[in-house]
Design a protein around this motif. Structure first.
Motif, mmCIF file in Angstrom:
data_model
loop_
_atom_site.group_PDB
_atom_site.id
_atom_site.type_symbol
_atom_site.label_atom_id
_atom_site.label_comp_id
_atom_site.label_asym_id
_atom_site.label_seq_id
_atom_site.Cartn_x
_atom_site.Cartn_y
_atom_site.Cartn_z
ATOM 1 N N ILE A 219 0.855 -1.177 0.000
ATOM 2 C CA ILE A 219 0.000 0.000 0.000
ATOM 3 C C ILE A 219 0.891 1.227 0.000
ATOM 4 O O ILE A 219 1.900 1.282 0.713
ATOM 5 C CB ILE A 219 -0.936 -0.018 1.233
ATOM 6 C CG1 ILE A 219 -1.824 1.226 1.232
ATOM 7 C CG2 ILE A 219 -0.172 -0.128 2.525
ATOM 8 C CD1 ILE A 219 -2.880 1.211 2.330
ATOM 9 N N GLY A 220 0.548 2.210 -0.814
ATOM 10 C CA GLY A 220 1.381 3.393 -0.952
ATOM 11 C C GLY A 220 1.421 4.237 0.314
ATOM 12 O O GLY A 220 0.449 4.282 1.073
ATOM 13 N N PRO A 221 2.524 4.932 0.559
ATOM 14 C CA PRO A 221 2.640 5.761 1.769
ATOM 15 C C PRO A 221 1.641 6.903 1.802
ATOM 16 O O PRO A 221 1.149 7.278 2.869
ATOM 17 C CB PRO A 221 4.089 6.270 1.707
ATOM 18 C CG PRO A 221 4.483 6.150 0.266
ATOM 19 C CD PRO A 221 3.738 4.970 -0.257
ATOM 20 N N VAL A 222 1.335 7.495 0.631
ATOM 21 C CA VAL A 222 0.371 8.594 0.605
ATOM 22 C C VAL A 222 -1.001 8.113 1.065
ATOM 23 O O VAL A 222 -1.701 8.784 1.835
ATOM 24 C CB VAL A 222 0.284 9.200 -0.813
ATOM 25 C CG1 VAL A 222 -0.796 10.265 -0.876
ATOM 26 C CG2 VAL A 222 1.631 9.785 -1.221
ATOM 27 N N ARG A 223 -1.363 6.930 0.591
ATOM 28 C CA ARG A 223 -2.653 6.371 0.979
ATOM 29 C C ARG A 223 -2.695 6.086 2.478
ATOM 30 O O ARG A 223 -3.722 6.327 3.142
ATOM 31 C CB ARG A 223 -2.892 5.086 0.188
ATOM 32 C CG ARG A 223 -4.296 4.553 0.278
ATOM 33 C CD ARG A 223 -4.561 3.568 -0.823
ATOM 34 N NE ARG A 223 -5.931 3.097 -0.822
ATOM 35 C CZ ARG A 223 -6.534 2.532 -1.845
ATOM 36 N NH1 ARG A 223 -5.877 2.381 -2.986
ATOM 37 N NH2 ARG A 223 -7.782 2.123 -1.762
ATOM 38 N N VAL A 224 -1.590 5.593 3.023
ATOM 39 C CA VAL A 224 -1.532 5.321 4.459
ATOM 40 C C VAL A 224 -1.660 6.615 5.259
ATOM 41 O O VAL A 224 -2.387 6.691 6.257
ATOM 42 C CB VAL A 224 -0.219 4.595 4.813
ATOM 43 C CG1 VAL A 224 -0.065 4.490 6.327
ATOM 44 C CG2 VAL A 224 -0.194 3.213 4.198
ATOM 45 N N VAL A 225 -0.962 7.656 4.819
ATOM 46 C CA VAL A 225 -0.988 8.934 5.536
ATOM 47 C C VAL A 225 -2.398 9.518 5.554
ATOM 48 O O VAL A 225 -2.921 9.906 6.612
ATOM 49 C CB VAL A 225 0.006 9.929 4.906
ATOM 50 C CG1 VAL A 225 -0.201 11.326 5.496
ATOM 51 C CG2 VAL A 225 1.436 9.464 5.126
ATOM 52 N N PHE A 226 -3.016 9.582 4.377
ATOM 53 C CA PHE A 226 -4.354 10.158 4.326
ATOM 54 C C PHE A 226 -5.375 9.273 5.042
ATOM 55 O O PHE A 226 -6.310 9.773 5.679
ATOM 56 C CB PHE A 226 -4.776 10.402 2.882
ATOM 57 C CG PHE A 226 -4.241 11.675 2.309
ATOM 58 C CD1 PHE A 226 -4.869 12.877 2.558
ATOM 59 C CD2 PHE A 226 -3.091 11.671 1.538
ATOM 60 C CE1 PHE A 226 -4.373 14.065 2.047
ATOM 61 C CE2 PHE A 226 -2.576 12.849 1.014
ATOM 62 C CZ PHE A 226 -3.222 14.052 1.270
#
Length: 658
Positions: A219-226
């Protein structure tokens, strides 16, 4: 590049048809809510029917004069409902469109890989996909706006002279509201395609072909952050659902599930496989091969599963939370009425109320009668003027007939002129304290400043939010008559006999307090049902279309997979069973997550609403909740099986070689 985008959209009509329908319906609902809201804003009361009220200003607001309709006959109720409907429909639209565009792009990984192999750059891939989104969005937005404009007169005709808008509404200029709806549609479509386009542009040529059949496990880091940010925001909103929230629980019940839905969707690659494996255990044990294949398809493609489950998760979480919230609100209302009303008999008017209170009081066996005089006044703040329902009470009788518990101050001081007792909820909202002076204008044109002498417990169904003395009420509303009387019998009087005697009085309808409480509680529930229909009806219809639409999109892209399965020896019946279990599992995953959200929000809201109350009934609308789940599952399974049967009927295993 825009020419190429038009060609690719034409080539993938079946894939983008789903996105077109979803966006067109979304813009239609938003446009309809916007044009109807514009009509309520443009409504002007007839000349001479309003009262001019001076608003003092403050906190950056200049003093000004507003016109208030003393009858309360305006379109403000419809305006509030439309704003909430627009909010819910807007969220569902954003959520569904983003999912459908992401799914449409993800379904073309193989094609994107071939384009990269023949020399297409990542920038060109991104521009092509964004151009496709623009083509679909323009056509869908225009279609939705035109349909909204055609439907607006019908909606306004239906809404006019209704409970929410007891006035005649005429269509206003449609250009601004429709432009807003179309703008939202275009922005949502471009945002939904942007993330998918960026992800597709980053994939190398060979990797694109490799990942065409299997999603990347990470899973991409941007998706995890948001996802983490939205989850944190949800936790903050959950923490705000506390005793004393009052009517604020309604927006919290609406917005908290929205943030939780977004968070779970963003974190789907982590959440979906875990929930899918858990729910698939009995399915695999019961069905063996078809169930195992269904589990593998769901778990191995969490992004695709999340896109398919998105509309189910959204409507189940939001609708479930609202259904539970309003049901628990009715439970709290019933308990509040029961604990507040002390008189054992209630008399209501069925006709002429003149001197009815005196006739009730003169009945043999009656000790005292609490008949409050209704009084409507205009309460002003620094920037607004609102109608407020008040009551003129006899302070020697009312505290014996109903629980008028003074949380602070002294209710006995209410006998003075220009004094008022207010509910705890009103005090909390407006920041009033003991000794505060509330500027009001009575409907006879006189202005006054009412001094707060007591703050009482909130009991909207029994007590008005503002209580004044009967002398003050008669001075400003001399013709007002009570519409209900709480009767205190003399000691030892048989209640059944007293009620029969009271019912012989012309214009009087006497019932035991328990019967009146039940009638009031049922009235609250009936009103909640209407509110649910207005708030969730359009969103539920749109979600149903989105569920069917998304599942159709997903199934129609699996022709090659089904043909390959036929070559490997699978029969059409086995493929249909696999699709049935797979779609059911997708729906079960979404409904499970939606249930977790519903139960969490519902439990917190019940705790907030019932604080300080005892013996509160628990009414869970199982039929409604199970009906939502059943409809979602039926739509999911049917939307997956119908295109599967069509593909199997019109394909042959030899098609795998094409």
């Amino acid at each position: 590049m825009f020419f190429l985008s038009r060609r690719t959209v034409s080539r993938h009509r079946s894939l983008y048809a789903g996105s077109f329908v979803a966006l067109a319906v979304g813009v239609f609902l938003l446009g309809l809510a916007a044009t109807a809201t514009a009509a309520t804003i443009a409504y002007d009361a007839p000349p001479g029917s309003t009262i001019a009220v001076h608003v003092p200003g403050g906190d950056g607001v200049d003093p000004h004069t507003v016109q208030v309709n003393p009858t309360g006959e305006d379109a403000s109720g419809l305006q509030v409902v439309l704003s909430m409907v627009g909010t819910i429909c807007g969220f569902i639209t954003i959520f569904v469109i983003a999912s459908t565009f992401a799914f449409a792009v993800a379904s073309r990984r193989r094609e994107i890989g071939l384009l990269r192999l023949v020399g297409a750059t990542p920038q060109q891939i991104r521009r092509m996909i964004l151009g496709e989104a623009l083509v679909v969005a323009l056509a869908a937005s225009v279609t939705g706006a035109v349909l909204a404009q055609l439907a607006t007169p019908l909606l306004l005709a239906k809404a006019s002279y209704s409970e929410l808008a007891p006035v005649k509404l005429e269509p206003a200029s449609p250009w601004v509201p429709l432009a807003i709806a179309m703008g939202i549609g275009l922005v949502v479509a471009m945002l939904g395609a942007r993330s998918a386009a960026r992800r597709a542009g980053k994939i190398g040529a060979v990797d694109a072909l490799r990942e065409a059949a299997l999603e990347p496990p990470r899973i991409g880091p941007v998706r995890v952050v948001f996802g983490g940010l939205f989850l944190a925001g949800s936790i903050v909103l959950l923490a705000l659902i506390q005793p004393g929230t009052g009517e604020g629980v309604i927006p919290l019940a609406m917005f908290t599930p929205m943030l939780l839905v977004i968070a779970l969707t963003l974190l789907a690659p982590l959440v979906v496989p875990a929930v899918g494996r858990l729910l698939a255990v009995p399915l695999v044990a019961w069905t063996n091969v078809s169930g195992r294949l269904a589990k593998s398809n769901v778990v191995a493609a969490p992004r695709r599963t999340a896109s398919l489950a998105a509309p189910i998760l959204a409507i189940s979480a939001i609708a479930g939370s609202m259904v539970l919230t309003l049901s628990f609100a009715a439970d709290a209302s019933v308990a509040t009425i029961r604990e507040t009303l002390l008189a054992p008999v209630v008399v209501t008017s069925t006709g002429d109320t003149e001197n009815l209170g005196e006739r009730v009081l003169g009945t043999s066996g009656v000790s005292a009668v609490d008949g409050a005089i209704p009084l409507t006044m205009i309460r002003t703040t620094s920037d607004a003027a609102d109608l407020e329902d008040a009551e003129g009470i006899d302070t020697s009788v009312a505290p014996r007939a109903r629980r008028l518990e003074a949380l602070s101050g002294d209710l006995g001081a209410l006998s003075g002129a220009n004094t008022v007792a207010i509910s705890k909820e009103l005090a909390g909202y407006e920041g009033y304290r003991l000794g505060s002076e509330i500027p009001v204008t009575f409907l006879d044109g006189h202005a006054a400043r009412l001094k707060v002498v007591a703050i009482i417990r909130t009991a909207v169904e029994v007590n008005a939010s503002m209580l004044v003395s009967q002398d003050l009420a008669r001075a400003h509303a001399p013709k007002a008559q009570p519409d209900r009387w709480f009767v205190l019998p003399e000691p030892g009087v048989d209640l059944s006999t007293l009620i029969d005697t009271l019912n012989t009085i012309p214009g009087a309808h006497a019932v035991p307090a328990a019967t009146w409480e039940a009638e009031q509680g049922q009235g609250v529930r009936d009103g909640n049902k209407l509110g649910l229909l207005l708030l969730l009806g359009p969103a539920a219809l749109y979600s149903a279309i989105a569920i069917v639409n998304t599942l159709l999109m997903g199934s129609l892209q699996r022709g090659r997979e089904f043909v390959t399965s036929r070559l490997l020896g699978a029969t059409p019946a086995q493929i249909r069973r696999m699709v049935l279990w797979e779609s059911t599992l997708v729906g079960a995953v979404a409904l499970t997550l939606g249930t977790v959200i519903t139960v969490t929000v519902g439990a917190l809201i019940r705790n907030a609403m019932t604080d300080g109350l005892t013996d509160v009934p628990v009414t869970v609308p199982w039929i409604t909740l199970l009906g939502i789940a059943a409809v979602c599952l039926v739509l999911t399974a049917g939307s997956a099986l119908a295109p599967t049967a069509f593909i199997l009927r019109h394909s042959h295993p030899s098609g795998a070689a094409e």
